[in-house]
Scaffold this motif. Sequence first.
Motif, PDB file in Angstrom:
ATOM      1  N   ILE A  51       0.875  -1.171   0.000  1.00  6.91           N
ATOM      2  CA  ILE A  51       0.000   0.000   0.000  1.00  6.91           C
ATOM      3  C   ILE A  51       0.916   1.226   0.000  1.00  6.91           C
ATOM      4  O   ILE A  51       1.667   1.452   0.966  1.00  6.91           O
ATOM      5  N   TYR A  52       0.893   1.975  -1.090  1.00  4.19           N
ATOM      6  CA  TYR A  52       1.706   3.180  -1.217  1.00  4.19           C
ATOM      7  C   TYR A  52       0.877   4.416  -0.871  1.00  4.19           C
ATOM      8  O   TYR A  52      -0.342   4.428  -1.044  1.00  4.19           O
ATOM      9  N   ILE A  53       1.562   5.448  -0.430  1.00  2.00           N
ATOM     10  CA  ILE A  53       0.969   6.752  -0.169  1.00  2.00           C
ATOM     11  C   ILE A  53       1.550   7.701  -1.207  1.00  2.00           C
ATOM     12  O   ILE A  53       2.776   7.850  -1.310  1.00  2.00           O
ATOM     13  N   ALA A  54       0.675   8.337  -1.992  1.00  2.00           N
ATOM     14  CA  ALA A  54       1.150   9.227  -3.049  1.00  2.00           C
ATOM     15  C   ALA A  54       0.030  10.177  -3.460  1.00  2.00           C
ATOM     16  O   ALA A  54      -1.117  10.006  -3.046  1.00  2.00           O
ATOM     17  N   ASP A  55       0.375  11.141  -4.284  1.00  2.00           N
ATOM     18  CA  ASP A  55      -0.617  12.081  -4.787  1.00  2.00           C
ATOM     19  C   ASP A  55      -1.378  11.540  -5.992  1.00  2.00           C
ATOM     20  O   ASP A  55      -2.556  11.829  -6.170  1.00  2.00           O
ATOM     21  N   THR A  56      -0.674  10.758  -6.835  1.00  2.00           N
ATOM     22  CA  THR A  56      -1.296  10.284  -8.063  1.00  2.00           C
ATOM     23  C   THR A  56      -0.920   8.836  -8.364  1.00  2.00           C
ATOM     24  O   THR A  56       0.108   8.333  -7.902  1.00  2.00           O
ATOM     25  N   LYS A  57      -1.740   8.203  -9.185  1.00  2.50           N
ATOM     26  CA  LYS A  57      -1.447   6.848  -9.647  1.00  2.50           C
ATOM     27  C   LYS A  57      -0.161   6.842 -10.471  1.00  2.50           C
ATOM     28  O   LYS A  57       0.625   5.897 -10.398  1.00  2.50           O
ATOM     29  N   ASP A  58       0.060   7.888 -11.263  1.00  2.38           N
ATOM     30  CA  ASP A  58       1.275   7.971 -12.073  1.00  2.38           C
ATOM     31  C   ASP A  58       2.528   7.958 -11.199  1.00  2.38           C
ATOM     32  O   ASP A  58       3.529   7.336 -11.558  1.00  2.38           O
ATOM     33  N   GLU A  59       2.476   8.649 -10.067  1.00  2.00           N
ATOM     34  CA  GLU A  59       3.606   8.653  -9.135  1.00  2.00           C
ATOM     35  C   GLU A  59       3.896   7.243  -8.629  1.00  2.00           C
ATOM     36  O   GLU A  59       5.044   6.807  -8.575  1.00  2.00           O
ATOM     37  N   VAL A  60       2.842   6.520  -8.285  1.00  2.00           N
ATOM     38  CA  VAL A  60       3.009   5.149  -7.797  1.00  2.00           C
ATOM     39  C   VAL A  60       3.550   4.258  -8.907  1.00  2.00           C
ATOM     40  O   VAL A  60       4.457   3.455  -8.681  1.00  2.00           O
ATOM     41  N   GLU A  61       3.038   4.411 -10.110  1.00  2.00           N
ATOM     42  CA  GLU A  61       3.523   3.582 -11.211  1.00  2.00           C
ATOM     43  C   GLU A  61       5.011   3.820 -11.457  1.00  2.00           C
ATOM     44  O   GLU A  61       5.770   2.877 -11.712  1.00  2.00           O
ATOM     45  N   GLU A  62       5.451   5.046 -11.337  1.00  2.00           N
ATOM     46  CA  GLU A  62       6.873   5.358 -11.485  1.00  2.00           C
ATOM     47  C   GLU A  62       7.708   4.634 -10.418  1.00  2.00           C
ATOM     48  O   GLU A  62       8.771   4.093 -10.706  1.00  2.00           O
ATOM     49  N   ILE A  63       7.206   4.613  -9.196  1.00  2.63           N
ATOM     50  CA  ILE A  63       7.889   3.905  -8.101  1.00  2.63           C
ATOM     51  C   ILE A  63       7.922   2.403  -8.384  1.00  2.63           C
ATOM     52  O   ILE A  63       8.963   1.760  -8.282  1.00  2.63           O
ATOM     53  N   VAL A  64       6.779   1.847  -8.727  1.00  4.41           N
ATOM     54  CA  VAL A  64       6.654   0.402  -8.923  1.00  4.41           C
ATOM     55  C   VAL A  64       7.520  -0.081 -10.078  1.00  4.41           C
ATOM     56  O   VAL A  64       8.154  -1.137  -9.995  1.00  4.41           O
ATOM     57  N   LYS A  65       7.584   0.670 -11.150  1.00  3.38           N
ATOM     58  CA  LYS A  65       8.368   0.266 -12.314  1.00  3.38           C
ATOM     59  C   LYS A  65       9.867   0.185 -12.014  1.00  3.38           C
ATOM     60  O   LYS A  65      10.602  -0.456 -12.760  1.00  3.38           O
ATOM     61  N   LYS A  66      10.321   0.812 -10.923  1.00  5.36           N
ATOM     62  CA  LYS A  66      11.735   0.768 -10.529  1.00  5.36           C
ATOM     63  C   LYS A  66      12.030  -0.304  -9.485  1.00  5.36           C
ATOM     64  O   LYS A  66      13.181  -0.509  -9.114  1.00  5.36           O
ATOM     65  N   ASP A  67      10.998  -0.985  -9.002  1.00  5.86           N
ATOM     66  CA  ASP A  67      11.173  -2.050  -8.016  1.00  5.86           C
ATOM     67  C   ASP A  67      11.939  -3.204  -8.671  1.00  5.86           C
ATOM     68  O   ASP A  67      11.582  -3.647  -9.766  1.00  5.86           O
ATOM     69  N   PRO A  68      12.994  -3.701  -8.026  1.00  4.65           N
ATOM     70  CA  PRO A  68      13.752  -4.815  -8.604  1.00  4.65           C
ATOM     71  C   PRO A  68      12.916  -6.039  -8.951  1.00  4.65           C
ATOM     72  O   PRO A  68      13.249  -6.748  -9.910  1.00  4.65           O
ATOM     73  N   TYR A  69      11.859  -6.305  -8.222  1.00  4.16           N
ATOM     74  CA  TYR A  69      10.975  -7.415  -8.583  1.00  4.16           C
ATOM     75  C   TYR A  69      10.361  -7.196  -9.967  1.00  4.16           C
ATOM     76  O   TYR A  69      10.209  -8.126 -10.750  1.00  4.16           O
ATOM     77  N   VAL A  70       9.992  -5.978 -10.261  1.00  2.00           N
ATOM     78  CA  VAL A  70       9.355  -5.669 -11.545  1.00  2.00           C
ATOM     79  C   VAL A  70      10.400  -5.592 -12.652  1.00  2.00           C
ATOM     80  O   VAL A  70      10.217  -6.182 -13.723  1.00  2.00           O
ATOM     81  N   THR A  71      11.503  -4.885 -12.406  1.00  2.00           N
ATOM     82  CA  THR A  71      12.517  -4.739 -13.454  1.00  2.00           C
ATOM     83  C   THR A  71      13.139  -6.074 -13.848  1.00  2.00           C
ATOM     84  O   THR A  71      13.546  -6.255 -14.991  1.00  2.00           O
ATOM     85  N   SER A  72      13.179  -7.027 -12.919  1.00  2.00           N
ATOM     86  CA  SER A  72      13.768  -8.340 -13.193  1.00  2.00           C
ATOM     87  C   SER A  72      12.789  -9.314 -13.845  1.00  2.00           C
ATOM     88  O   SER A  72      13.195 -10.368 -14.324  1.00  2.00           O
ATOM     89  N   GLY A  73      11.505  -8.989 -13.804  1.00  2.00           N
ATOM     90  CA  GLY A  73      10.494  -9.900 -14.320  1.00  2.00           C
ATOM     91  C   GLY A  73      10.036 -10.939 -13.307  1.00  2.00           C
ATOM     92  O   GLY A  73       9.324 -11.881 -13.655  1.00  2.00           O
TER      93      GLY A  73
END
Length: 92
Positions: A51-73
């Motif tokens: 559960i992230y705290i942010a102003d926008t969904k775009d902000e969260v997506e930017e965070i999530v896309k940099k998570d090593p779990y996501v970047t590694s597949g």
Amino acid sequence: MKYFAVYSPMKNEEKNKSFRPAHLEYLAVKEREGKVFAKGPFVDGSGGLVIYIADTKDEVEEIVKKDPYVTSGARGYEIHEWGMSTVATMPN
């Protein structure tokens, strides 16, 4: 601020094991930044939820896309704005 539930389904268990330390360190950084409200794996091994705290969904997506779990597949992701409601006492 808004809350966003990010479901991260398991895609590759071996990559998940390999990238777990990097994922946890990444989340620790986001916690220190005040961006993580809660987190944890599903006990059945199917993935996890943050559960992230942010102003926008775009902000969260930017965070999530940099998570090593996501970047590694190792994991995928779905982001949903969450209308949190609770009578519980919130931690400081």
